[in-house]
Design a protein around this motif. Sequence first.
Motif, PDB file in Angstrom:
ATOM      1  N   GLN A 105      22.508  34.599 -15.128  1.00  0.00           N
ATOM      2  CA  GLN A 105      23.529  35.461 -15.744  1.00  0.00           C
ATOM      3  C   GLN A 105      24.243  36.307 -14.689  1.00  0.00           C
ATOM      4  O   GLN A 105      25.346  36.791 -14.924  1.00  0.00           O
ATOM      5  N   SER A 138      26.749  35.849 -17.451  1.00  0.00           N
ATOM      6  CA  SER A 138      26.530  36.619 -18.678  1.00  0.00           C
ATOM      7  C   SER A 138      25.826  35.796 -19.739  1.00  0.00           C
ATOM      8  O   SER A 138      26.088  34.597 -19.896  1.00  0.00           O
ATOM      9  N   PHE A 176      19.848  42.353  -3.245  1.00  0.00           N
ATOM     10  CA  PHE A 176      19.067  43.201  -4.140  1.00  0.00           C
ATOM     11  C   PHE A 176      19.480  43.052  -5.590  1.00  0.00           C
ATOM     12  O   PHE A 176      18.669  42.793  -6.460  1.00  0.00           O
ATOM     13  N   LEU A 177      20.793  43.200  -5.892  1.00  0.00           N
ATOM     14  CA  LEU A 177      21.241  43.160  -7.292  1.00  0.00           C
ATOM     15  C   LEU A 177      20.949  41.804  -7.915  1.00  0.00           C
ATOM     16  O   LEU A 177      20.646  41.709  -9.099  1.00  0.00           O
ATOM     17  N   GLU A 224      17.271  41.604  -8.930  1.00  0.00           N
ATOM     18  CA  GLU A 224      17.060  42.363 -10.163  1.00  0.00           C
ATOM     19  C   GLU A 224      17.255  41.469 -11.378  1.00  0.00           C
ATOM     20  O   GLU A 224      16.539  41.561 -12.350  1.00  0.00           O
ATOM     21  N   GLY A 225      18.262  40.593 -11.309  1.00  0.00           N
ATOM     22  CA  GLY A 225      18.631  39.779 -12.467  1.00  0.00           C
ATOM     23  C   GLY A 225      17.622  38.701 -12.782  1.00  0.00           C
ATOM     24  O   GLY A 225      17.613  38.154 -13.886  1.00  0.00           O
ATOM     25  N   GLN A 267      15.435  39.266 -15.788  1.00  0.00           N
ATOM     26  CA  GLN A 267      16.144  39.095 -17.065  1.00  0.00           C
ATOM     27  C   GLN A 267      16.277  37.623 -17.402  1.00  0.00           C
ATOM     28  O   GLN A 267      16.140  37.225 -18.562  1.00  0.00           O
ATOM     29  N   PRO A 323      25.134  44.155 -19.524  1.00  0.00           N
ATOM     30  CA  PRO A 323      23.699  44.134 -19.829  1.00  0.00           C
ATOM     31  C   PRO A 323      22.810  43.958 -18.601  1.00  0.00           C
ATOM     32  O   PRO A 323      21.635  44.300 -18.632  1.00  0.00           O
ATOM     33  N   GLN A 324      23.384  43.446 -17.493  1.00  0.00           N
ATOM     34  CA  GLN A 324      22.579  43.380 -16.267  1.00  0.00           C
ATOM     35  C   GLN A 324      22.226  44.777 -15.793  1.00  0.00           C
ATOM     36  O   GLN A 324      21.284  44.952 -15.038  1.00  0.00           O
ATOM     37  N   GLY A 325      23.029  45.782 -16.178  1.00  0.00           N
ATOM     38  CA  GLY A 325      22.739  47.158 -15.811  1.00  0.00           C
ATOM     39  C   GLY A 325      22.791  47.428 -14.316  1.00  0.00           C
ATOM     40  O   GLY A 325      22.123  48.328 -13.831  1.00  0.00           O
ATOM     41  N   ASN A 326      23.616  46.670 -13.583  1.00  0.00           N
ATOM     42  CA  ASN A 326      23.659  46.855 -12.127  1.00  0.00           C
ATOM     43  C   ASN A 326      24.241  48.200 -11.730  1.00  0.00           C
ATOM     44  O   ASN A 326      23.806  48.802 -10.754  1.00  0.00           O
ATOM     45  N   THR A 380      21.378  50.644 -12.269  1.00  0.00           N
ATOM     46  CA  THR A 380      20.381  50.533 -11.195  1.00  0.00           C
ATOM     47  C   THR A 380      20.901  51.102  -9.885  1.00  0.00           C
ATOM     48  O   THR A 380      20.173  51.768  -9.147  1.00  0.00           O
ATOM     49  N   SER A 381      22.184  50.856  -9.594  1.00  0.00           N
ATOM     50  CA  SER A 381      22.759  51.316  -8.323  1.00  0.00           C
ATOM     51  C   SER A 381      22.813  52.837  -8.249  1.00  0.00           C
ATOM     52  O   SER A 381      22.800  53.418  -7.171  1.00  0.00           O
ATOM     53  N   LEU A 398      15.481  52.011 -11.293  1.00  0.00           N
ATOM     54  CA  LEU A 398      14.969  51.356 -12.497  1.00  0.00           C
ATOM     55  C   LEU A 398      14.191  52.348 -13.348  1.00  0.00           C
ATOM     56  O   LEU A 398      12.980  52.395 -13.306  1.00  0.00           O
ATOM     57  N   PRO A 401      31.059  43.251 -17.607  1.00  0.00           N
ATOM     58  CA  PRO A 401      30.307  42.052 -17.229  1.00  0.00           C
ATOM     59  C   PRO A 401      31.263  40.906 -16.868  1.00  0.00           C
ATOM     60  O   PRO A 401      32.435  40.963 -17.218  1.00  0.00           O
ATOM     61  N   PRO A 453      22.451  49.677  -2.964  1.00  0.00           N
ATOM     62  CA  PRO A 453      21.871  49.749  -4.314  1.00  0.00           C
ATOM     63  C   PRO A 453      20.339  49.722  -4.339  1.00  0.00           C
ATOM     64  O   PRO A 453      19.732  50.283  -5.256  1.00  0.00           O
TER      65      PRO A 453
END
Lengths: 255, 255
Positions: free
Chosen positions: A9, A128, A151-152, A155-156, A159, B40-43, B46-47, B51, B126, B222
């Motif tokens: 995603q 997505s 890093f980002l 994180e994914g 999910q 929804p990834q919420g990057n 997080t940045s 978390l 997104p 991040p």
Amino acid sequence: MAVISIANQKGGVGKTTLTVNLAAALTQQNKKVLVVDTDPQGNATTSLIGLEDLETTLLEIVMDNIPPEEAVITIEKSFGNMYLLPAPPELALANIEIEGTGNLSYMKDILEQLKHQFDYILIDTPPSVSSLMLASLIASDGVIVPLQAEFLALEGLSQMWKLMETIRNGMNPFLELIGVVINMWDPRTILARQVLEEVKRVLGDKAFDIVIPRTVRVAEAPSHALTLLEYAPESKATQAFLELANEVDSRCKAM
Amino acid sequence: MAVISIANQKGGVGKTTLTVNLAAALTQQNKKVLVVDTDPQGNATTSLIGLEDLETTLLEIVMDNIPPEEAVITIEKSFGNMYLLPAPPELALANIEIEGTGNLSYMKDILEQLKHQFDYILIDTPPSVSSLMLASLIASDGVIVPLQAEFLALEGLSQMWKLMETIRNGMNPFLELIGVVINMWDPRTILARQVLEEVKRVLGDKAFDIVIPRTVRVAEAPSHALTLLEYAPESKATQAFLELANEVDSRCKAM
Ligand SMILES: Nc1ncnc2c1ncn2[C@@H]1O[C@H](COP(=O)(O)OP(=O)(O)OP(=O)(O)O)[C@@H](O)[C@H]1O
Ligand SMILES: Nc1ncnc2c1ncn2[C@@H]1O[C@H](COP(=O)(O)OP(=O)(O)OP(=O)(O)O)[C@@H](O)[C@H]1O
Ligand SMILES: [Mg+2]
Ligand SMILES: [Mg+2]
């Protein structure tokens, strides 16, 4: 025969690049491969046939019940024929309509009619979580997740893992993770090495040993509608795709 | 006061990076800025805050009618306070439910209640066209489109343009393109220079003169939940974000 979704995603990690070049590498190894483009951006379509006007695409199959064979395009390459089921930009707004119907097995039904003709079906999915992505995972035997060593992107991964669990516990109990492959690998940065260590620690042998190096050749090839095998046959990235194809083939035989 | 969506359906072009660091740069120039994370990834979440477990997010506001002020988080930085409306991962599957309702003005209604407290509201969107992205564009005065100087990213620009036309002809006639900003700029590749020329030719003064250079510092920040202003204050990319903030502020005053 295996249906494989190339999914993550997280955006811009190399889903399209992996789909197109893995398909080319498998074709070179005498496999008959269909690429299904489910991303309304149509990047896999552009990467393989350029910007042509298409009459029949995935949209007409889903909305007008056209038989899927009618939309499959044959692309003659020096190393063999590649096959494509293209996606149009109008799929984006139609996707919001499809989501309203709640029918997530339309992709599975379409691919049932095509499966017997191919060794592999590779599905390029959009970024997505959406019904287009869910429908592709529900139609698949396995998933390959391209990952950028950043890093980002890391994180994914959790999910993506949870999403696959949800699908496995629901509409597709047989869905397997074939592996995670690091793309845009740049050994000079500490960040990349830290991410690679973390991926190997967390995923063990689900992480492919093969990494795809960052090279501008990869980003140039789509503007000529050429795969990397044709555009830069001597490139390290091309070698990596050929090795990956071997590894994917042996993992699918063991599935 | 301006509500700005940072949007591009192409994935991984720097939407989150631009939202977080432009917000920081505007804050340093004494503007009060709210970052709204609709991915929804919420990057972006997080940045900015790492978390953490969050009690109230965008999801509770949309689904449970909680007043938006309750979800706004204040983040104390050395250069001033930043403000965040966070996004949880559960927003992904909820988004498919929201799309079923056909209500695309929920974001506009939420931001009406917050607008008076801020100079700028920046919305991180997104990848992919979805109701989350459409709702953000409908709630916005303007759009900034980050663009990678690569072929596939350039392809996506015309789709972004058409999407904005659809919104302007429908739910939000006032939506303006504030500008397109080239990110991950690497002057060494011919491809990048060709894309920059094409963007300037097609967009004229809608293309920002300022480009954000590719530097690994951006990708590292991040993981420390730091903006670039704190993590690498001397970096060329930080200078570019500060200059961009100046330029965005003067373009918004003229809107
Ligand atoms: N190994 C690589 N080296 C250099 N460039 C790469 C590499 N892999 C991908 N790219 C480039 O990075 C960009 C993103 O790749 P790609 O479009 O394949 O990602 P994606 O995950 O399909 O994106 P989206 O989320 O938008 O579908 C493209 O411009 C592509 O050409
Ligand atoms: N100028 C830059 N130099 C180096 N790395 C960058 C730069 N801009 C962004 N990145 C990195 O590239 C990756 C993609 O950026 P980012 O996540 O901001 O894109 P996005 O468009 O928000 O992605 P998505 O489509 O998944 O939301 C991230 O790992 C980020 O740290
Ligand atoms: Mg893609
Ligand atoms: Mg983002």
